[in-house]
Design a protein around this motif. Structure first.
Motif, PDB file in Angstrom:
ATOM      1  N   HIS A   1       6.957  18.007 -32.922  1.00 26.73           N
ATOM      2  CA  HIS A   1       6.619  17.395 -32.303  1.00 26.73           C
ATOM      3  C   HIS A   1       5.367  16.496 -33.180  1.00 26.73           C
ATOM      4  O   HIS A   1       5.202  16.592 -34.221  1.00 26.73           O
ATOM      5  N   GLY A   2       4.759  15.904 -32.433  1.00 26.68           N
ATOM      6  CA  GLY A   2       3.423  15.350 -33.143  1.00 26.68           C
ATOM      7  C   GLY A   2       2.957  14.354 -33.471  1.00 26.68           C
ATOM      8  O   GLY A   2       4.093  13.782 -33.448  1.00 26.68           O
ATOM      9  N   GLN A   3       1.956  13.561 -33.887  1.00 27.08           N
ATOM     10  CA  GLN A   3       1.713  12.422 -33.841  1.00 27.08           C
ATOM     11  C   GLN A   3       2.642  11.468 -35.401  1.00 27.08           C
ATOM     12  O   GLN A   3       2.781  10.629 -35.043  1.00 27.08           O
ATOM     13  N   LYS A   4       2.529  12.169 -36.417  1.00 30.62           N
ATOM     14  CA  LYS A   4       3.292  11.807 -37.231  1.00 30.62           C
ATOM     15  C   LYS A   4       4.664  11.433 -36.880  1.00 30.62           C
ATOM     16  O   LYS A   4       5.144  10.503 -37.492  1.00 30.62           O
TER      17      LYS A   4
ATOM     18  N   THR B   1      12.534  22.477 -31.955  1.00 29.88           N
ATOM     19  CA  THR B   1      11.171  22.655 -30.919  1.00 29.88           C
ATOM     20  C   THR B   1      11.389  21.387 -29.932  1.00 29.88           C
ATOM     21  O   THR B   1      10.694  21.732 -29.068  1.00 29.88           O
ATOM     22  N   THR B   2      12.597  20.954 -29.852  1.00 30.23           N
ATOM     23  CA  THR B   2      13.057  19.724 -28.478  1.00 30.23           C
ATOM     24  C   THR B   2      14.035  20.370 -27.554  1.00 30.23           C
ATOM     25  O   THR B   2      13.908  19.765 -27.010  1.00 30.23           O
ATOM     26  N   ASP B   3      14.372  21.717 -28.388  1.00 29.12           N
ATOM     27  CA  ASP B   3      15.080  22.067 -27.745  1.00 29.12           C
ATOM     28  C   ASP B   3      14.763  22.650 -26.031  1.00 29.12           C
ATOM     29  O   ASP B   3      13.302  22.907 -25.357  1.00 29.12           O
ATOM     30  N   ASP B   4      15.477  22.336 -24.701  1.00 29.19           N
ATOM     31  CA  ASP B   4      15.006  22.183 -23.471  1.00 29.19           C
ATOM     32  C   ASP B   4      14.517  23.615 -23.214  1.00 29.19           C
ATOM     33  O   ASP B   4      13.483  24.337 -23.072  1.00 29.19           O
ATOM     34  N   TYR B   5      15.023  24.863 -23.767  1.00 32.46           N
ATOM     35  CA  TYR B   5      14.512  26.277 -23.295  1.00 32.46           C
ATOM     36  C   TYR B   5      13.014  26.857 -23.982  1.00 32.46           C
ATOM     37  O   TYR B   5      12.016  27.231 -23.414  1.00 32.46           O
ATOM     38  N   HIS B   6      12.933  26.284 -25.166  1.00 32.19           N
ATOM     39  CA  HIS B   6      11.466  25.862 -25.341  1.00 32.19           C
ATOM     40  C   HIS B   6      10.837  25.336 -24.532  1.00 32.19           C
ATOM     41  O   HIS B   6       9.222  26.041 -24.754  1.00 32.19           O
ATOM     42  N   VAL B   7      11.335  24.223 -24.655  1.00 25.23           N
ATOM     43  CA  VAL B   7      10.236  23.309 -23.891  1.00 25.23           C
ATOM     44  C   VAL B   7       9.515  24.036 -22.640  1.00 25.23           C
ATOM     45  O   VAL B   7       8.369  23.797 -22.137  1.00 25.23           O
ATOM     46  N   GLU B   8      10.659  24.213 -21.698  1.00 24.51           N
ATOM     47  CA  GLU B   8      10.181  25.115 -20.664  1.00 24.51           C
ATOM     48  C   GLU B   8       9.164  26.669 -21.003  1.00 24.51           C
ATOM     49  O   GLU B   8       8.152  26.816 -20.066  1.00 24.51           O
TER      50      GLU B   8
ATOM     51  N   SER C   1       2.157  10.459 -26.985  1.00 22.66           N
ATOM     52  CA  SER C   1       2.798  10.986 -26.397  1.00 22.66           C
ATOM     53  C   SER C   1       4.234  12.249 -26.714  1.00 22.66           C
ATOM     54  O   SER C   1       4.487  12.650 -26.088  1.00 22.66           O
ATOM     55  N   TRP C   2       4.539  12.104 -27.822  1.00 17.79           N
ATOM     56  CA  TRP C   2       5.632  12.706 -28.251  1.00 17.79           C
ATOM     57  C   TRP C   2       5.208  14.354 -28.600  1.00 17.79           C
ATOM     58  O   TRP C   2       4.675  14.870 -29.579  1.00 17.79           O
ATOM     59  N   GLY C   3       5.424  15.404 -27.223  1.00 12.37           N
ATOM     60  CA  GLY C   3       5.101  16.486 -27.856  1.00 12.37           C
ATOM     61  C   GLY C   3       5.374  17.589 -26.075  1.00 12.37           C
ATOM     62  O   GLY C   3       6.172  16.698 -24.673  1.00 12.37           O
ATOM     63  N   VAL C   4       5.074  18.392 -26.054  1.00 12.67           N
ATOM     64  CA  VAL C   4       5.436  19.127 -24.455  1.00 12.67           C
ATOM     65  C   VAL C   4       4.806  18.699 -23.731  1.00 12.67           C
ATOM     66  O   VAL C   4       3.331  19.464 -23.976  1.00 12.67           O
ATOM     67  N   PRO C   5       5.219  18.284 -22.609  1.00 13.95           N
ATOM     68  CA  PRO C   5       4.242  17.539 -21.883  1.00 13.95           C
ATOM     69  C   PRO C   5       3.350  18.531 -20.828  1.00 13.95           C
ATOM     70  O   PRO C   5       3.815  19.769 -20.910  1.00 13.95           O
ATOM     71  N   VAL C   6       1.916  18.840 -20.696  1.00 15.08           N
ATOM     72  CA  VAL C   6       1.354  19.914 -19.953  1.00 15.08           C
ATOM     73  C   VAL C   6       1.726  19.075 -18.532  1.00 15.08           C
ATOM     74  O   VAL C   6       0.659  18.267 -18.077  1.00 15.08           O
TER      75      VAL C   6
END
Length: 659
Positions: free
Chosen positions: A53-56, A99-106, A213-218
């Motif tokens: 994730h991240g701006q870069k 870090t884009t894995d669904d379980y990690h985002v959860e 916007s490319w990151g885990v949403p709050v």
């Protein structure tokens, strides 16, 4: 299943589209330690992965014309991607997290909300300096010459609504952790963290962003995404199943025994990470070990600097095990190391070809020549051992303890040094006992010769066991050549003299490590590097040529002059225009406006010597007069327009006519 557990991690790597030997260094070291612990009988969990994730990432994906997910998928799973490199280097990780894995985002959303609910995350406004490459925020006092203190790149002003983590609340506890425990090693890193970051005043940490916007949403505040280092650091727990249903290994493996990280991210792992765990009321990892960098020509390897070393080329040329060995043997693990192809070849020739390779080759060849490939038996014990026998066997018996002490101190280079001291002693033993002389009278010296051969094979076996974590495939070949059965390859057997059967049947196979022709290899590496550079060049699109012909007299009427930039500034209310004040050699300043602000900042151009056509009629642009035109080259690269001003040698005086 062993009741001894060991959890070891590498950092989850930022998915670079140009992986180099520096990326492999940390992971090979971690893999060697993980294999060592498995050899000891530990139930090991070895985790690695990618920080996506991240701006870069978002910016790079946009430039490439793909979505961020497509961008990272290609780098992780695509040809010569992260997983391909780990496979090439024989990395034995047990789990790979993205870090884009669904379980990690959860999990990250739950973690962020929990720290918010317990009062350690609050909403505010961020204004300060931000390094896009490091995904790091800095204060003015932390900058070095106005640039990022970690990577040396330019920082940008950032101002946006954000959430903050109360890092300052944990400053005293983190300082006590660093100063009064062995949490962070090498010890030299402790002073750096305390003096540079904690004592000047540990500021609260910005932990959300709204400018991309490319990151885990709050999940409780749309528009905010979780700051990448909160997202990345908690992977060490989410990969075990913390606050998700993917795995159920938290109780088994947490706290981690050691995080192996590069020195550039020690700050995040030794200050921010323990503070967040304290906030969550979770146990801290037992240790963070910050290793140094591999340097090339005195500088850190970097794609942007064009000084990277391709591990694929090196592995194809010298073999994966030789490359793994070189990385662990040559550089003290806690310090920086200067990489060179010459040093790599020297290490292979001296340590592997000459010392270890010759020991195996000479010993197996002599057993074949003098005993038909099988020891005669009853040769482990000798009624009248000589001093050289005792010295060799005692040194071999004590090797495992010395090796273990070094490995447990995260000093694989010292462990290998101990092994190669014994290998050197074994080669000396051959010269001392002179088997070729003993073989001249087998009736009188046959038993003595068999004993000498056994001592050499058993010494080689013990060394092979302890070299297995570093060169697993080559040691399988070594065991086969010396006739060692599977029971002779265990950790326990490395501390026992006499494990090898005294009726072993060694076989002289191919050279484990052929000697490298230095001059030839260096020439081939240089050629391969040049070919790789050319292959990596992006496809260019150039403007089609104009079919209309211009007669020579018309062309000659254009007056091309060298001009020097005295001043340059953006034109107000224009996104494109820059206004140049130029010395054209006439003694009167010339003003030219050019629509190149997309490609250059004004301060980049002051003092440069450019080329202008100076006999064009003046024209108005945004209400200001432009007297001439600056020459530039335009092309399209990966769908994006590129422009470069024509710059000439500063030795050319202002007003010089170009013809």
């Amino acid at each position: 299943m062993s009741d001894k557990k060991f959890y070891i991690t590498t950092p989850i790597y930022y998915p670079s589209d140009k992986l180099h030997i520096g990326h492999a260094y940390c992971t090979v070291a971690t893999d060697s330690i993980a294999r060592y612990k498995r050899l000891q009988g530990y139930d090991v969990m070895f985790l690695t992965g990618t920080d996506e994730h991240g701006q870069k990432i978002e910016s790079k994906a946009s430039a490439a014309g793909v979505t961020p997910q497509q961008f990272v998928d290609n780098i992780v799973d695509g040809p010569r991607g992260v997983k391909d490199l780990w496979k090439l280097m024989n990395i034995s990780n047990d789990r790979f997290i993205r870090t884009t894995d669904d379980y990690h985002v959860e999990s990250i959303q739950k973690i962020f909300k929990k720290m918010y609910e317990n009062g350690d995350i609050y909403k505010g406004s961020y204004k300060g300096k931000y390094c896009k490459d490091c995904e790091a925020f800095w204060t003015e006092t932390q900058l070095v010459d106005g640039k990022c203190p970690d990577c040396g790149r330019e920082v940008m002003d950032a101002e946006e609504e954000a959430y903050f983590f109360r890092l300052s609340k944990y400053a005293d506890r983190v300082q006590d952790l660093l100063e009064n425990t062995d949490f962070l090693e090498p010890r030299s890193r402790v002073n750096e963290m305390v003096n540079n970051f904690i004592k000047p005043g540990l500021e609260d940490l910005c932990v959300s962003r709204t400018s991309f916007s490319w990151g885990v949403p709050v999940d409780f505040d749309p528009g905010h995404v979780v700051y990448v280092w909160v997202d990345a650091l908690f992977n060490y727990m989410t990969a075990l199943g913390f606050l998700n249903g993917k795995y159920d290994d938290v109780d088994k493996f947490w706290p981690a025994d050691v995080h192996i990280v590069g020195k550039e991210i020690v700050r995040f792992h030794s200050i921010i990470w323990p503070a967040m765990l304290m906030s969550m009321g979770l146990p801290l990892p037992k240790k963070v070990f910050g290793h140094g960098w591999l340097l090339l020509d005195g500088g850190k390897m970097s794609k942007s600097k064009g000084n990277v070393v391709d591990p694929y080329i090196l592995a194809e040329k010298f073999g994966v095990d030789a490359l793994r060995f070189f990385l662990m043997r040559t550089f003290p693990f806690g310090s920086d190391g200067n990489f060179s192809n010459e040093l790599l070849i020297q290490t292979i020739n001296v340590d592997l070809a000459n010392d270890l390779g010759n020991l195996v080759s000479r010993t197996t060849a002599m057993v074949g020549k003098y005993f038909g490939g099988k020891l005669p038996g009853a040769c482990r014990e000798w009624a009248a051992p000589e001093a050289c026998d005792t010295e060799l066997t005692e040194m071999a018996k004590g090797l495992r303890d010395r090796y273990q002490a070094a490995m447990d101190a995260y000093a694989p280079h010292k462990a290998l040094d101990e092994v190669f001291k014994l290998i050197a002693r074994a080669n000396k033993y051959i010269d001392e006992t002179m088997p070729w002389a003993l073989a001249k009278d087998m009736d009188a010296n046959g038993k003595r010769l068999a004993h000498v051969m056994y001592n050499l094979l058993e010494t080689t076996r013990i060394c092979g066991v302890l070299l297995t974590p570093f060169m697993p495939e080559s040691m399988d070949k070594l065991f086969a050549q010396i006739g060692a059965c599977p029971c002779c390859r265990s950790w326990d057997s490395a501390a026992r003299w006499g494990t090898l059967s005294d009726e072993a049947e060694p076989t002289k196979g191919e050279n484990l490590f052929p000697r490298v022709d230095t001059e030839k290899a260096l020439a081939e590496l240089e050629a391969a590097a040049e070919a790789a550079k050319k292959a990596a060049l992006p496809p260019l699109e150039i403007e089609p040529y104009t079919e209309e012909k211009v007669d020579f007299d018309t062309f000659c009427k254009s007056d091309f002059r060298a001009v020097k930039v005295k001043a340059c500034e953006a034109v107000k209310k224009s996104d494109k225009l820059l206004k140049f004040t130029l010395d054209d050699g006439t003694g009167t300043d010339r003003q030219i406006l050019s629509g190149i602000h997309k490609f250059y900042e004004p301060e980049q151009l002051v003092g440069k010597t450019l080329v202008a056509i100076v006999n064009l009629p003046p024209r108005k642009m945004m209400g200001q007069e432009s007297c001439g035109m600056l020459l530039s080259a335009v092309h399209t690269e990966k769908g994006e327009e590129k422009l470069n001003l024509i710059m000439v040698d500063d030795a050319i005086p202002a007003g010089a006519k170009l013809c």
